[in-house]
Design a protein around this motif. Structure first.
Motif, PDB file in Angstrom:
ATOM      1  N   ASP A  29      43.155  26.372 -25.975  1.00 32.25           N
ATOM      2  CA  ASP A  29      44.234  27.355 -25.947  1.00 32.25           C
ATOM      3  C   ASP A  29      45.537  26.704 -26.387  1.00 32.25           C
ATOM      4  OD1 ASP A  29      42.576  29.328 -24.829  1.00 32.25           O
ATOM      5  OD2 ASP A  29      43.002  28.623 -22.803  1.00 32.25           O
ATOM      6  N   VAL A  30      46.436  27.535 -26.887  1.00 33.59           N
ATOM      7  CA  VAL A  30      47.796  27.076 -27.187  1.00 33.59           C
ATOM      8  C   VAL A  30      48.746  28.205 -26.800  1.00 33.59           C
ATOM      9  CG1 VAL A  30      47.846  27.846 -29.598  1.00 33.59           C
ATOM     10  CG2 VAL A  30      49.233  25.897 -28.903  1.00 33.59           C
ATOM     11  N   PHE A  31      49.901  27.826 -26.256  1.00 37.00           N
ATOM     12  CA  PHE A  31      50.890  28.798 -25.813  1.00 37.00           C
ATOM     13  C   PHE A  31      51.994  28.951 -26.845  1.00 37.00           C
ATOM     14  CE2 PHE A  31      49.043  28.040 -21.687  1.00 37.00           C
ATOM     15  CZ  PHE A  31      49.182  29.259 -21.052  1.00 37.00           C
ATOM     16  N   LEU A  32      52.385  30.194 -27.091  1.00 41.95           N
ATOM     17  CA  LEU A  32      53.601  30.495 -27.836  1.00 41.95           C
ATOM     18  C   LEU A  32      54.641  30.860 -26.788  1.00 41.95           C
ATOM     19  CD1 LEU A  32      52.169  32.789 -30.670  1.00 41.95           C
ATOM     20  CD2 LEU A  32      52.431  30.300 -30.659  1.00 41.95           C
ATOM     21  N   ALA A  33      55.766  30.164 -26.794  1.00 38.98           N
ATOM     22  CA  ALA A  33      56.767  30.347 -25.752  1.00 38.98           C
ATOM     23  C   ALA A  33      58.068  30.886 -26.336  1.00 38.98           C
ATOM     24  CB  ALA A  33      57.019  29.017 -25.039  1.00 38.98           C
ATOM     25  N   GLU A  34      58.958  31.267 -25.443  1.00 36.22           N
ATOM     26  CA  GLU A  34      60.287  31.768 -25.794  1.00 36.22           C
ATOM     27  C   GLU A  34      60.225  32.978 -26.730  1.00 36.22           C
ATOM     28  OE1 GLU A  34      62.970  28.650 -26.956  1.00 36.22           O
ATOM     29  OE2 GLU A  34      62.164  27.289 -25.454  1.00 36.22           O
ATOM     30  N   LEU A  35      59.259  33.871 -26.457  1.00 35.40           N
ATOM     31  CA  LEU A  35      59.153  35.107 -27.221  1.00 35.40           C
ATOM     32  C   LEU A  35      60.163  36.120 -26.685  1.00 35.40           C
ATOM     33  CD1 LEU A  35      55.254  35.388 -27.310  1.00 35.40           C
ATOM     34  CD2 LEU A  35      56.759  34.408 -29.049  1.00 35.40           C
ATOM     35  N   ARG A  36      60.467  37.123 -27.487  1.00 37.79           N
ATOM     36  CA  ARG A  36      61.388  38.193 -27.085  1.00 37.79           C
ATOM     37  C   ARG A  36      60.612  39.304 -26.391  1.00 37.79           C
ATOM     38  NH1 ARG A  36      64.406  39.042 -32.856  1.00 37.79           N
ATOM     39  NH2 ARG A  36      65.085  36.905 -33.131  1.00 37.79           N
ATOM     40  N   GLU A  37      61.178  39.851 -25.350  1.00 38.40           N
ATOM     41  CA  GLU A  37      60.512  40.955 -24.657  1.00 38.40           C
ATOM     42  C   GLU A  37      60.511  42.208 -25.529  1.00 38.40           C
ATOM     43  OE1 GLU A  37      62.343  43.237 -21.523  1.00 38.40           O
ATOM     44  OE2 GLU A  37      64.229  42.174 -21.844  1.00 38.40           O
ATOM     45  N   GLY A  38      59.489  43.042 -25.377  1.00 40.65           N
ATOM     46  CA  GLY A  38      59.399  44.317 -26.069  1.00 40.65           C
ATOM     47  C   GLY A  38      59.462  44.204 -27.582  1.00 40.65           C
ATOM     48  N   THR A  39      58.777  43.212 -28.143  1.00 44.94           N
ATOM     49  CA  THR A  39      58.870  42.931 -29.578  1.00 44.94           C
ATOM     50  C   THR A  39      57.489  42.806 -30.198  1.00 44.94           C
ATOM     51  OG1 THR A  39      60.935  41.731 -29.206  1.00 44.94           O
ATOM     52  CG2 THR A  39      59.812  41.306 -31.288  1.00 44.94           C
ATOM     53  N   TRP A  40      57.318  43.380 -31.399  1.00 44.23           N
ATOM     54  CA  TRP A  40      56.089  43.199 -32.173  1.00 44.23           C
ATOM     55  C   TRP A  40      56.210  41.920 -32.993  1.00 44.23           C
ATOM     56  CZ3 TRP A  40      51.371  45.252 -32.217  1.00 44.23           C
ATOM     57  CH2 TRP A  40      51.184  46.452 -31.533  1.00 44.23           C
ATOM     58  N   TYR A  41      55.132  41.141 -33.038  1.00 39.18           N
ATOM     59  CA  TYR A  41      55.084  39.881 -33.775  1.00 39.18           C
ATOM     60  C   TYR A  41      53.956  39.894 -34.796  1.00 39.18           C
ATOM     61  CZ  TYR A  41      58.311  37.517 -30.618  1.00 39.18           C
ATOM     62  OH  TYR A  41      59.431  37.145 -29.919  1.00 39.18           O
ATOM     63  N   GLU A  42      54.155  39.133 -35.857  1.00 31.13           N
ATOM     64  CA  GLU A  42      53.112  38.845 -36.834  1.00 31.13           C
ATOM     65  C   GLU A  42      52.658  37.407 -36.597  1.00 31.13           C
ATOM     66  OE1 GLU A  42      54.064  40.713 -40.951  1.00 31.13           O
ATOM     67  OE2 GLU A  42      55.955  40.066 -40.038  1.00 31.13           O
ATOM     68  N   LEU A  43      51.356  37.164 -36.717  1.00 30.41           N
ATOM     69  CA  LEU A  43      50.794  35.840 -36.486  1.00 30.41           C
ATOM     70  C   LEU A  43      49.857  35.487 -37.625  1.00 30.41           C
ATOM     71  CD1 LEU A  43      50.034  33.387 -34.569  1.00 30.41           C
ATOM     72  CD2 LEU A  43      48.180  34.860 -33.765  1.00 30.41           C
ATOM     73  N   LYS A  44      49.973  34.257 -38.129  1.00 32.25           N
ATOM     74  CA  LYS A  44      49.027  33.718 -39.105  1.00 32.25           C
ATOM     75  C   LYS A  44      48.480  32.408 -38.533  1.00 32.25           C
ATOM     76  CE  LYS A  44      51.843  33.594 -42.678  1.00 32.25           C
ATOM     77  NZ  LYS A  44      52.374  33.469 -44.055  1.00 32.25           N
ATOM     78  N   MET A  45      47.149  32.282 -38.503  1.00 26.37           N
ATOM     79  CA  MET A  45      46.501  31.052 -38.048  1.00 26.37           C
ATOM     80  C   MET A  45      45.712  30.455 -39.203  1.00 26.37           C
ATOM     81  SD  MET A  45      45.041  31.810 -34.225  1.00 26.37           S
ATOM     82  CE  MET A  45      43.949  33.144 -34.663  1.00 26.37           C
ATOM     83  N   LYS A  46      45.719  29.132 -39.284  1.00 26.26           N
ATOM     84  CA  LYS A  46      44.964  28.419 -40.303  1.00 26.26           C
ATOM     85  C   LYS A  46      44.276  27.242 -39.623  1.00 26.26           C
ATOM     86  CE  LYS A  46      45.683  26.007 -44.682  1.00 26.26           C
ATOM     87  NZ  LYS A  46      46.716  25.630 -45.667  1.00 26.26           N
ATOM     88  N   ALA A  47      42.943  27.247 -39.612  1.00 21.79           N
ATOM     89  CA  ALA A  47      42.168  26.157 -39.027  1.00 21.79           C
ATOM     90  C   ALA A  47      41.508  25.364 -40.150  1.00 21.79           C
ATOM     91  CB  ALA A  47      41.102  26.700 -38.076  1.00 21.79           C
TER      92      ALA A  47
END
Length: 127
Positions: free
Chosen positions: A87-105
């Motif tokens: 697992d990995v945590f994304l921190a310091e996100l904004r409340e009530g906000t939509w995010y886009e995420l791109k992962m590359k392994a």
């Protein structure tokens, strides 16, 4: 490993070709995110926990995972590079906000990509 060989020649040119090496009887696969696995295991108003165990290695161990995320509509991506496998945590996100995420392994056979969107709830838990 592939071998380089001369396939044809003429007085003015040489044509080269790659010959695939021995694959040990099975095809080489790059990392791929298992669609039966959740991308996120936890999201609250300021944090999100990503499920890196969802990546299928394709037979070669995954050596790195790069994450890029941003609030929808923003230009700048935030980058996180990790060699974690669970697992990995994304921190310091904004409340009530939509995010886009791109992962590359990536592993020694290549890289696989996965894109997703997620939203953080408001502090009171509402969407």
């Amino acid at each position: 490993q592939p071998r380089l060989t001369v396939s044809t020649t003429s007085t003015s040119s040489i044509t080269l070709a790659w010959i695939p090496g021995d694959n040990g009887g099975s095809s080489i696969r790059e990392p791929q995110f298992n669609k039966d696995q959740p991308v996120f295991t936890y999201v609250n108003s300021t944090h999100a926990r990503l499920n890196l165990q969802g990546w299928a290695s394709g037979g070669c161990p995954i050596t790195s995972v790069t994450l890029e995320f941003r609030p929808k509509g923003m230009w700048t991506w935030q980058n996180v590079r990790t060699n974690a496998t669970t697992d990995v945590f994304l921190a310091e996100l904004r409340e009530g906000t939509w995010y886009e995420l791109k992962m590359k392994a990536c592993n020694s056979a290549g890289c696989g990509n996965q894109s997703s969107q997620f939203s953080t709830p408001n502090y009171d838990g509402s969407e």
